[in-house]
Write a protein that holds these residues in place. Structure first.
Motif, PDB file in Angstrom:
ATOM      1  N   ILE A   1       0.844  -1.201   0.000  1.00  0.00           N
ATOM      2  CA  ILE A   1       0.000   0.000   0.000  1.00  0.00           C
ATOM      3  C   ILE A   1       0.876   1.246   0.000  1.00  0.00           C
ATOM      4  O   ILE A   1       0.620   2.196  -0.748  1.00  0.00           O
ATOM      5  CB  ILE A   1      -0.978  -0.005   1.192  1.00  0.00           C
TER       6      ILE A   1
ATOM      7  N   ARG B   1       0.237   3.643  -3.461  1.00  0.00           N
ATOM      8  CA  ARG B   1      -0.952   4.302  -2.896  1.00  0.00           C
ATOM      9  C   ARG B   1      -1.984   4.670  -3.951  1.00  0.00           C
ATOM     10  O   ARG B   1      -3.180   4.528  -3.721  1.00  0.00           O
ATOM     11  CB  ARG B   1      -0.538   5.552  -2.109  1.00  0.00           C
TER      12      ARG B   1
ATOM     13  N   TRP C   1      -3.952   1.558  -4.924  1.00  0.00           N
ATOM     14  CA  TRP C   1      -4.870   1.121  -3.868  1.00  0.00           C
ATOM     15  C   TRP C   1      -6.010   2.123  -3.676  1.00  0.00           C
ATOM     16  O   TRP C   1      -7.146   1.730  -3.398  1.00  0.00           O
ATOM     17  CB  TRP C   1      -4.122   0.877  -2.553  1.00  0.00           C
TER      18      TRP C   1
ATOM     19  N   TYR D   1      -4.280   3.375   3.192  1.00  0.00           N
ATOM     20  CA  TYR D   1      -3.996   3.972   1.892  1.00  0.00           C
ATOM     21  C   TYR D   1      -4.184   5.494   1.931  1.00  0.00           C
ATOM     22  O   TYR D   1      -3.609   6.215   1.116  1.00  0.00           O
ATOM     23  CB  TYR D   1      -4.868   3.354   0.794  1.00  0.00           C
TER      24      TYR D   1
END
Length: 194
Positions: A95, A99, A102, A163
């Motif tokens: 994650i 980022r 996600w 996230y």
């Protein structure tokens, strides 16, 4: 090293993830994608096929990587707590390093239709089942108390929500944060000593 096509497609997916994360799937048009990667509509479609195909690729790629990690841990790590730590550390590291992808997955995968949606949901459920199996084994081994099935979603939610704030270069590593989350959780799940 991939082919030029593969490298170009990977860059288009990376840029698309950033655009979708910032403006939303529905708020990002094909023209926006083309401008961001410097390609006309025809050239862009050569690499992506459709905007939904891009969303599917973004939504499924990191999930597939996490399932690969989970499959490996299921085969190689018999201890349920160490398996959970492996799952948690790998998830938060992934994650932190992906980022945008996600963010797109958590916010936008529901925009997928038909078989694409079915495949992403199945992959998500498969990943969740790895966590469930580790917790269940801990219960069988007398290490954890029984965790109701709905709680697995809550546990994963604690990790998944990161996230929004997790970075790869923060004051604490993703692995340290994963361990902290699990320490708090496992202390609460510890079976009482007889």
């Amino acid at each position: 090293m991939g082919t030029k096509y593969d490298l170009n497609r990977a860059e288009i997916l990376r840029v698309s993830a950033e655009l979708f994360a910032r403006s939303g799937y529905h708020g990002t048009g094909i023209a926006d994608l083309g401008t961001a990667v410097g390609l006309g509509r025809g050239a862009l479609y050569h690499y992506i096929g459709s905007k939904e195909e891009v969303l599917f690729a973004i939504s499924s790629r990191q999930l597939a990587q996490m399932n690969t990690v989970a499959d490996e841990l299921a085969l190689t790590e018999p201890d349920p707590e160490r398996r959970l730590r492996g799952l948690a550390r790998a998830l938060l590291r992934n994650i932190a390093e992906h980022r945008a992808e996600w963010t797109v997955f958590f916010r936008e995968y529901h925009a997928l239709t038909g078989d694409r949606r079915v495949r992403v949901v199945a992959a998500r459920e498969r990943y969740e089942s790895h966590w469930r199996h580790a917790f269940d084994q801990g219960v069988r081994d007398g290490v954890f108390t029984l965790l109701p099935p709905l709680m697995i979603k809550g546990v994963l939610g604690m990790f998944n929500y990161s996230y929004l704030w997790l970075t790869a270069d923060g004051a604490r590593t993703p692995e340290e944060i994963a361990d902290g989350f699990l320490d708090a959780l496992i202390t609460g799940l510890a079976a009482p000593n007889p």
